[in-house]
Scaffold this motif. Structure first.
Motif, PDB file in Angstrom:
ATOM      1  N   LYS A 284       8.112 -13.179  -8.970  1.00 30.83           N
ATOM      2  CA  LYS A 284       9.125 -12.562  -8.107  1.00 30.83           C
ATOM      3  C   LYS A 284       8.975 -11.043  -8.135  1.00 30.83           C
ATOM      4  N   ALA A 285       8.831 -10.486  -9.339  1.00 36.33           N
ATOM      5  CA  ALA A 285       8.671  -9.031  -9.476  1.00 36.33           C
ATOM      6  C   ALA A 285       7.402  -8.561  -8.771  1.00 36.33           C
ATOM      7  N   PHE A 286       6.305  -9.284  -8.965  1.00 38.77           N
ATOM      8  CA  PHE A 286       5.022  -8.901  -8.352  1.00 38.77           C
ATOM      9  C   PHE A 286       5.115  -8.975  -6.831  1.00 38.77           C
ATOM     10  N   GLY A 287       5.704 -10.059  -6.312  1.00 37.46           N
ATOM     11  CA  GLY A 287       5.858 -10.217  -4.865  1.00 37.46           C
ATOM     12  C   GLY A 287       6.701  -9.103  -4.261  1.00 37.46           C
ATOM     13  N   GLU A 288       7.759  -8.699  -4.965  1.00 38.29           N
ATOM     14  CA  GLU A 288       8.614  -7.619  -4.460  1.00 38.29           C
ATOM     15  C   GLU A 288       7.897  -6.267  -4.486  1.00 38.29           C
ATOM     16  N   LEU A 289       7.045  -6.043  -5.497  1.00 38.88           N
ATOM     17  CA  LEU A 289       6.276  -4.789  -5.531  1.00 38.88           C
ATOM     18  C   LEU A 289       5.344  -4.691  -4.323  1.00 38.88           C
ATOM     19  N   LEU A 290       4.742  -5.824  -3.945  1.00 47.14           N
ATOM     20  CA  LEU A 290       3.910  -5.848  -2.734  1.00 47.14           C
ATOM     21  C   LEU A 290       4.768  -5.602  -1.492  1.00 47.14           C
ATOM     22  N   GLN A 291       5.909  -6.283  -1.444  1.00 46.19           N
ATOM     23  CA  GLN A 291       6.815  -6.178  -0.296  1.00 46.19           C
ATOM     24  C   GLN A 291       7.335  -4.740  -0.140  1.00 46.19           C
ATOM     25  N   GLY A 293       5.811  -2.111  -0.950  1.00 47.10           N
ATOM     26  CA  GLY A 293       4.717  -1.165  -0.706  1.00 47.10           C
ATOM     27  C   GLY A 293       4.388  -0.295  -1.907  1.00 47.10           C
ATOM     28  N   ARG A 294       4.914  -0.636  -3.094  1.00 47.59           N
ATOM     29  CA  ARG A 294       4.612   0.167  -4.286  1.00 47.59           C
ATOM     30  C   ARG A 294       3.204  -0.142  -4.818  1.00 47.59           C
ATOM     31  N   ILE A 295       2.688  -1.323  -4.501  1.00 41.17           N
ATOM     32  CA  ILE A 295       1.294  -1.674  -4.781  1.00 41.17           C
ATOM     33  C   ILE A 295       0.727  -2.335  -3.532  1.00 41.17           C
ATOM     34  N   ASN A 296      -0.605  -2.391  -3.444  1.00 41.38           N
ATOM     35  CA  ASN A 296      -1.213  -3.151  -2.334  1.00 41.38           C
ATOM     36  C   ASN A 296      -2.298  -4.055  -2.884  1.00 41.38           C
ATOM     37  N   VAL A 297      -2.630  -5.066  -2.083  1.00 36.44           N
ATOM     38  CA  VAL A 297      -3.487  -6.155  -2.554  1.00 36.44           C
ATOM     39  C   VAL A 297      -4.925  -5.697  -2.819  1.00 36.44           C
ATOM     40  N   GLU A 298      -5.359  -4.597  -2.178  1.00 43.33           N
ATOM     41  CA  GLU A 298      -6.721  -4.091  -2.440  1.00 43.33           C
ATOM     42  C   GLU A 298      -6.820  -3.469  -3.836  1.00 43.33           C
ATOM     43  N   ASP A 299      -5.701  -2.913  -4.305  1.00 41.30           N
ATOM     44  CA  ASP A 299      -5.727  -2.164  -5.566  1.00 41.30           C
ATOM     45  C   ASP A 299      -5.293  -2.979  -6.787  1.00 41.30           C
ATOM     46  N   VAL A 300      -4.391  -3.947  -6.591  1.00 37.97           N
ATOM     47  CA  VAL A 300      -3.789  -4.664  -7.731  1.00 37.97           C
ATOM     48  C   VAL A 300      -3.810  -6.174  -7.484  1.00 37.97           C
ATOM     49  N   THR A 301      -4.329  -6.905  -8.460  1.00 36.61           N
ATOM     50  CA  THR A 301      -4.368  -8.373  -8.398  1.00 36.61           C
ATOM     51  C   THR A 301      -3.691  -8.941  -9.645  1.00 36.61           C
ATOM     52  N   LEU A 302      -2.943 -10.022  -9.459  1.00 37.88           N
ATOM     53  CA  LEU A 302      -2.368 -10.752 -10.591  1.00 37.88           C
ATOM     54  C   LEU A 302      -3.168 -12.038 -10.805  1.00 37.88           C
ATOM     55  N   VAL A 303      -3.700 -12.203 -11.999  1.00 37.45           N
ATOM     56  CA  VAL A 303      -4.355 -13.463 -12.383  1.00 37.45           C
ATOM     57  C   VAL A 303      -3.369 -14.236 -13.251  1.00 37.45           C
ATOM     58  N   GLN A 304      -3.034 -15.451 -12.844  1.00 37.31           N
ATOM     59  CA  GLN A 304      -2.103 -16.290 -13.610  1.00 37.31           C
ATOM     60  C   GLN A 304      -2.809 -17.562 -14.052  1.00 37.31           C
TER      61      GLN A 304
END
Length: 477
Positions: A284-291, A293-304
């Motif tokens: 939820k926290a990661f999805g909201e950071l993307l939403q 605009g504090r991070i973007n998918v080119e720069d930050v990836t979450l591996v679960q």
């Protein structure tokens, strides 16, 4: 059957049977911690062999005598999946998921615990030591004491022990505490867990407790003092350091980064797929950071990495569905052709691959809602031989008591969790190094060998006090 001076009793034997019928050593910290002790003492290990209705004779493996306890498919369903994992597990993890109380599960739990106690009583030498492991076997210490009053008995509780307000829900609360008080030393992960246990004893039995000692009245009118205290468990730090130093593992870490599109930052979560681990809060926290605009998918990836767990229990099936739905939604919204927001892996991996992942990850996210210890946090720290990377650690994980230089979070506070993830992503190298060096010192000094030594030392002091008391009695007669 020959007997042993030192016997470990655990739900599982330290071996798995392969498809070829051969026995192989199980991976796991407990096996690594106890194997040297077992071999020095010609020890025995009592446990289930991992397959239903498998009734085999005791056998030797790597210098240990293994004593299998047979369990039927019904035993596994009622004692293990039912009472252990649908009653005790959720109750002891702060009722994050509602526990279920079924009498037929309890009856099976009592019967199976008795079977383990009887197997241990047969396997141990006169005046020997037995160390019982974890919540599946909480009745074994007292059953064993009744069968073999000559023994020194230890018990270690690998998961949290809840506050009395929650524990008191358990219909069999007195019987479980009586079972645990059969041990001479009762070990917990945290000081708070030992305190919760001791307070439950005072509330239900009104026994005197002083420091870590509990005065337990005996049938013959005497009083025995049981020790209840924290012995925080750890990992085989040297094994992780050795793997992290291997060129092939370091090369694999670079491959992992490349396969993810070489993002600037990789966040990593490694958990059993369990509702106590806070995986939903993390996503939820990661999805909201993307939403936001504090991070973007080119720069930050979450591996679960979410290894399969208790897949026949309803709560776990539901959790898997929810997490996979969340992953699909976030990836659908933010993925590009070259980059994935969340790389979700519902499988377990060998230790070499895990160390490569730890080396590849810039930020380790441990967001447990309640955890006895959380060894993943310690594994990440041990593997970071470069003194880089940032550990974000839930204050509700036992490891938070020791790993004070991690970035501590309350996983229920999504806003603060988002801010802490950003702080970890943006942390300068010098601060990463200062924090990681302090964390590594802690993990390396307090490794799994130190854990087993401290517990066994407490047991040995109980044994010597008992021997001294016997000598005094004889001398005064």
């Amino acid at each position: 059957m020959s007997t042993a001076e030192f016997v470990v009793v655990a739900n599982r034997l330290p071996v798995d049977r392969g498809a070829d019928g051969e026995w192989n050593r199980s991976p796991g910290g407990l096996v690594a911690a106890l194997e040297p002790v077992m071999q020095r003492a010609d020890g025995a290990w009592v446990g289930w062999a991992g397959q239903p209705d498998l009734d085999i004779e005791p056998f030797e493996f790597d210098g240990m005598l293994l004593v299998p306890v047979p369990l039927s498919a019904e035993d596994i369903e009622l004692y293990y999946e039912g009472m252990s994992n649908d009653t005790f597990w959720p109750l002891y993890h702060d009722v994050i998921s509602p526990p279920r109380y079924r009498r037929v599960w309890w009856e099976a739990y009592v019967a199976v615990n008795r079977r383990f106690a009887e197997a241990a009583a047969t396997a141990v030498s006169d005046g020997g030591t037995v160390w019982v492991q974890d919540y599946q076997l909480q009745l074994v210490p007292q059953m064993l004491r009744e069968l073999r009053p000559d023994l020194t008995i230890g018990y270690f509780h690998h998961i949290p022990f809840p506050a009395y307000g929650l524990y008191s829900q358990l219909p069999w609360r007195r019987q479980v505490l009586e079972g645990l008080m059969g041990a001479d030393v009762i070990g917990f992960q945290r000081v708070a867990d030992a305190g919760n246990f001791t307070r439950s004893i005072r509330r239900l039995f009104h026994y005197e407790t002083r420091a870590s000692g509990i005065s337990v009245p005996q049938a013959d009118g005497t009083t025995r003092v049981a020790l209840a205290k924290a012995f925080p468990i750890s990992i085989d730090a040297d094994a992780y350091i050795e793997l992290a130093q291997r060129p092939d593992v370091q090369a694999r870490a670079l491959e992992i980064r490349e396969s993810l599109g070489n993002p600037k930052k990789i966040l990593l979560g490694v958990d059993r797929l369990d509702y106590t681990k806070g995986i939903r809060h993390r996503m939820k926290a990661f999805g909201e950071l993307l939403q936001d605009g504090r991070i973007n998918v080119e720069d930050v990836t979450l591996v679960q990495v979410a290894s399969p767990s208790r897949e026949r229990v309803d709560a776990y099936m539901q959790l898997r569905d929810e997490i996979e739905l969340t992953v699909g939604r976030i990836n659908g919204d933010y993925d590009t052709m070259g980059h994935t927001a969340i790389r979700y892996l519902h499988q377990g991996y060998p230790r070499e691959e895990m160390v490569a992942l730890y080396l590849a990850a810039d930020v380790m996210l441990v967001t447990a809602l309640r955890d006895g210890m959380n060894l993943v946090a310690k594994e990440y720290v041990a593997a970071r031989i470069d003194n880089r990377g940032t550990l974000v650690l839930s204050e509700f994980a036992g490891a938070a008591d020791e790993l004070g230089m991690a970035l501590r979070i309350n996983p229920h506070d999504i806003g603060a969790l988002k801010n802490t993830i950003m702080r970890a992503i943006e942390m300068p190298g010098a601060e990463q190094g200062r924090r990681m060096r302090a964390l590594r010192r802690k993990v390396i000094e307090n490794d799994v060998d130190a854990w087993s030594r401290s517990f066994l030392s407490a047991l040995a002091s109980v044994r010597s006090r008992r021997t001294d008391a016997k000598g005094t009695t004889k001398g005064s007669a």
